[in-house]
Design a protein around this motif. Sequence first.
Motif, PDB file in Angstrom:
ATOM      1  N   UNK A 172      -9.254  75.949  55.606  1.00 15.59           N
ATOM      2  CA  UNK A 172      -8.872  74.818  54.758  1.00 15.59           C
ATOM      3  C   UNK A 172      -7.609  75.133  53.966  1.00 15.59           C
ATOM      4  N   UNK A 173      -6.715  74.154  53.900  1.00 12.28           N
ATOM      5  CA  UNK A 173      -5.462  74.301  53.164  1.00 12.28           C
ATOM      6  C   UNK A 173      -5.278  73.131  52.207  1.00 12.28           C
ATOM      7  N   UNK A 174      -4.895  73.452  50.981  1.00 16.22           N
ATOM      8  CA  UNK A 174      -4.384  72.463  50.041  1.00 16.22           C
ATOM      9  C   UNK A 174      -2.927  72.801  49.800  1.00 16.22           C
ATOM     10  N   UNK A 189      -5.175  70.124  54.856  1.00 12.25           N
ATOM     11  CA  UNK A 189      -5.145  70.367  56.290  1.00 12.25           C
ATOM     12  C   UNK A 189      -6.128  71.484  56.598  1.00 12.25           C
ATOM     13  N   UNK A 190      -6.200  71.863  57.870  1.00  4.80           N
ATOM     14  CA  UNK A 190      -7.029  72.995  58.279  1.00  4.80           C
ATOM     15  C   UNK A 190      -6.359  73.692  59.452  1.00  4.80           C
ATOM     16  N   UNK A 191      -6.230  75.020  59.350  1.00  3.03           N
ATOM     17  CA  UNK A 191      -5.575  75.789  60.419  1.00  3.03           C
ATOM     18  C   UNK A 191      -6.581  76.551  61.270  1.00  3.03           C
ATOM     19  N   UNK A 192      -7.861  76.519  60.892  1.00  2.00           N
ATOM     20  CA  UNK A 192      -8.879  77.251  61.625  1.00  2.00           C
ATOM     21  C   UNK A 192      -8.999  78.690  61.143  1.00  2.00           C
ATOM     22  N   UNK A 193     -10.142  79.265  61.398  1.00  2.00           N
ATOM     23  CA  UNK A 193     -10.420  80.620  60.913  1.00  2.00           C
ATOM     24  C   UNK A 193      -9.543  81.670  61.593  1.00  2.00           C
ATOM     25  N   UNK A 194      -9.270  81.496  62.882  1.00  2.00           N
ATOM     26  CA  UNK A 194      -8.452  82.482  63.592  1.00  2.00           C
ATOM     27  C   UNK A 194      -7.046  82.565  63.006  1.00  2.00           C
ATOM     28  N   UNK A 195      -6.463  81.417  62.674  1.00  2.00           N
ATOM     29  CA  UNK A 195      -5.124  81.414  62.085  1.00  2.00           C
ATOM     30  C   UNK A 195      -5.155  82.064  60.704  1.00  2.00           C
TER      31      UNK A 195
END
Length: 308
Positions: A172-174, A189-195
């Motif tokens: 999760x990104x703010x 947004x969300x970049x996923x755990x791997x990123x």
Amino acid sequence: MRYALLFLYAILSVSCQEEKTLPPQNMILGSWSSIDNTNQFANKRGFEFFPDSIFEDKYGFFSDRFYYSDSVNDPYNRYFRYFGTKSKYALSKDSLRLFNPAIQKWSSYKVEKLTPDTLIITTNVKDERGGTFIKKTYKTDTIPDFDAIYFYSSPCYGSCPVVSLLIKNNGDILYIGGANVKNKGLYQSNIGKEAFNRIQEKFKRADYMNLEDAYSAKVTDVSSVDIYFIKDNKVVKTIEDYGADGPNELVWAYFPLELIEQELDLKKLEIPDDIAKEFNIDKDYKDIVFYVGERMGFDFLIRLSDNI
């Protein structure tokens, strides 16, 4: 005894021949850091080469001209288009070719030296620079993980991105885009755990917990960045870096975060009334998140993350 010595000599000879004939395609793999000390930015250059003809430029790739997110008359709306850090490379004999996706062209270098620990490349092309690079290896298994990271980049006397963002280990990104960015305002947004893990690994390569709390280059009018590392809801480490004076691995870790917004699928957010009141934010003001500042940006995004 004589036969034993001859046998040992034969083994050593074969071993040396194998080392000498190690293919350049294997020798170049890994992370390389410049040792050019002509200026503070030259020695921040670096590459990482992967087996599938993909390489990472630690600075990343940018357009050679400004773009504008709104009116061309607003100097705070201009930004460079960002093309990420990875691209294609080709290595053959004494030639290294690197593809620049920002200008859609290959850059060619002559490989003057390539050993398991040293890479020297040269070029005669104007505005391109060769250099001497050393191989870097990292042991990150014992370096602690973090649950979230907060990043802030300040204004400068120029077109530095003004950004605040919070990234959690679930991806999760703010994000707050203040100035000189493609997307101004408040987004999620969300970049996923791997990123997230890839971002974390870069900071672990820098041994972030053992870095100084502050670095400062002897220059003026440049940007400063602040990074907070969060574990179990507590800030366990903060780092300020003015003018990219920190170690190469630190700069390489945070530099892509300044323009990560151009790679994200962003969703616009509205500030809840209670949070706007708590932080004394005028929701009717056009640039409500223009200068949130380092600490306010952190407090604001942490508070907002608990609310969504």
